[in-house]
Motif scaffolding. Sequence first.
Motif, short mmCIF file in Angstrom:
data_model
loop_
_atom_site.label_atom_id
_atom_site.label_comp_id
_atom_site.label_asym_id
_atom_site.label_seq_id
_atom_site.Cartn_x
_atom_site.Cartn_y
_atom_site.Cartn_z
N LEU A 15 0.83 -1.21 0.00
CA LEU A 15 0.00 0.00 0.00
C LEU A 15 0.86 1.25 0.00
N LEU A 16 1.88 1.26 0.88
CA LEU A 16 2.76 2.42 0.96
C LEU A 16 3.45 2.66 -0.37
N LEU A 17 3.96 1.60 -0.97
CA LEU A 17 4.61 1.75 -2.27
C LEU A 17 3.63 2.22 -3.32
N GLY A 18 2.39 1.69 -3.27
CA GLY A 18 1.38 2.12 -4.23
C GLY A 18 1.04 3.59 -4.09
N VAL A 19 0.88 4.04 -2.85
CA VAL A 19 0.58 5.46 -2.60
C VAL A 19 1.71 6.34 -3.08
N LEU A 20 2.94 5.93 -2.75
CA LEU A 20 4.10 6.74 -3.14
C LEU A 20 4.28 6.77 -4.66
N LEU A 21 4.11 5.62 -5.31
CA LEU A 21 4.24 5.59 -6.76
C LEU A 21 3.18 6.43 -7.45
N ALA A 22 1.95 6.35 -6.93
CA ALA A 22 0.87 7.18 -7.49
C ALA A 22 1.19 8.66 -7.32
N PHE A 23 1.73 8.99 -6.16
CA PHE A 23 2.09 10.39 -5.90
C PHE A 23 3.19 10.85 -6.86
N GLU A 107 -5.81 3.00 8.69
CA GLU A 107 -5.63 4.23 9.46
C GLU A 107 -4.80 5.24 8.67
N ILE A 108 -3.72 4.79 8.06
CA ILE A 108 -2.88 5.67 7.25
C ILE A 108 -3.68 6.25 6.09
N SER A 109 -4.55 5.44 5.51
CA SER A 109 -5.31 5.88 4.34
C SER A 109 -6.23 7.06 4.64
N VAL A 110 -6.73 7.16 5.87
CA VAL A 110 -7.62 8.27 6.24
C VAL A 110 -6.89 9.60 6.08
N ALA A 112 -4.01 10.07 4.48
CA ALA A 112 -3.47 10.18 3.12
C ALA A 112 -4.50 10.79 2.17
N ARG A 113 -5.77 10.44 2.34
CA ARG A 113 -6.82 11.00 1.47
C ARG A 113 -6.96 12.50 1.66
N VAL A 114 -6.84 12.95 2.90
CA VAL A 114 -6.93 14.39 3.17
C VAL A 114 -5.71 15.10 2.60
N LEU A 115 -4.53 14.50 2.78
CA LEU A 115 -3.30 15.09 2.25
C LEU A 115 -3.35 15.18 0.72
N GLU A 116 -3.96 14.18 0.09
CA GLU A 116 -4.06 14.19 -1.37
C GLU A 116 -4.80 15.43 -1.85
N LYS A 117 -5.79 15.88 -1.08
CA LYS A 117 -6.57 17.05 -1.46
C LYS A 117 -5.90 18.36 -1.06
N LYS A 118 -5.22 18.36 0.10
CA LYS A 118 -4.73 19.63 0.65
C LYS A 118 -3.25 19.91 0.40
N SER A 119 -2.46 18.89 0.14
CA SER A 119 -1.03 19.13 -0.02
C SER A 119 -0.74 19.86 -1.34
N LEU A 133 8.82 9.90 7.90
CA LEU A 133 9.32 10.16 6.55
C LEU A 133 8.19 10.04 5.53
N MET A 134 7.29 9.11 5.74
CA MET A 134 6.14 8.94 4.86
C MET A 134 5.25 10.18 4.87
N TRP A 135 4.93 10.70 6.07
CA TRP A 135 4.06 11.88 6.15
C TRP A 135 4.70 13.08 5.46
N ALA A 136 5.98 13.29 5.69
CA ALA A 136 6.66 14.43 5.06
C ALA A 136 6.66 14.29 3.54
N THR A 137 6.81 13.07 3.05
CA THR A 137 6.84 12.85 1.60
C THR A 137 5.46 13.02 0.99
N LEU A 138 4.44 12.53 1.65
CA LEU A 138 3.08 12.70 1.14
C LEU A 138 2.66 14.17 1.12
N ASN A 139 3.32 14.99 1.93
CA ASN A 139 3.08 16.44 1.92
C ASN A 139 4.21 17.14 1.16
N HIS A 140 4.67 16.53 0.08
CA HIS A 140 5.79 17.06 -0.70
C HIS A 140 5.51 18.50 -1.15
#
Length: 308
Positions: A15-23, A107-110, A112-119, A133-140
């Motif tokens: 899941l983490l790799l999928g989220v990061l690759l999509a990002f 739990e992470i996905s909750v 991540a969905r908000v970050l996808e819209k707001k980051s 490190l994951m949170w900081a990267t998802l808020n690139h």
Amino acid sequence: MRATKTHQFFSLKLLLLGVLLAFILLFLLRTNLSSAENNNGNILSRKTLVPNKEYSSSSSPKPALKENENNQRNNCKQTCAKIPPTLAQTLIHYTTSTITPQQTLKEISVTARVLEKKSPCNFLVFGLGHDSLMWATLNHGGRTVFLEEDEGWIEQIRRRFPTLESYHVTYDSKVNEADGLMDVGKGPECTAIGNPRYSMCQLALKGLPSEVYDVKWDLIMVDAPTGYYEEAPGRMTAIYTAGMMARNREEGAETDVFVHDVNRLVEDKFSKAFLCEDYMREQEGRLRHFRIPSHRDGSERPFCPTIE
């Protein structure tokens, strides 16, 4: 049980790799589109500034202009297709790590969905852990700040990931003081809206770095301090302060606040009391998501709205 844990671990990694690759794909797509638009704009601008004869159907562009355009294309190919070093570091780290993050997949996905819209946005996290490190990267491209009680742990993380922004925080309340602080929180000095740095409420954290009070946070996550035994620092003040920061934002703003470990008594009671049940948008496992509006619109908005 061991096979189940192994399956969950690899599922989490996928899941983490999928989220990061999509990002990363989204990032590259936006960059390439932006570059294409800029290149088109530059060509149009040159057509406007350069005499028409140089771009007429009977003549070709000057060699110097051709060379300049070719250089721009080559530079874009070299830079636009590369992912930022921080994203590459994150992919490598989580691919090779054997440590499971503190939160589950769902739990992470909750968050991540908000970050996808707001980051990119401003993201404040109480706690510094294996998922930081994951949170900081998802808020690139945004600002992600971590507040941590253990100075030794901060130094360990800084040596491994020097790009993470973290600060040491001291908590002066313990889990066994929660009942008394709940009563304190009902007083007028705690329901008055204002900057927690200057609050008279005993629940307000006043010793945070100045930039924490000055920044308007779009997301706040409370996943610290320790809070899992009676003499440990409790999350009562972190939860209250997160809610007050959200209420004190500029008129019209909304802040997404997440509280982890709500299966524990303190996190359960204090998140409902000071982030308000009516502001809760979702609960997944041990994570609650609240969306708190600004209370600075001049209306007589109650500290917590009444649930109908």
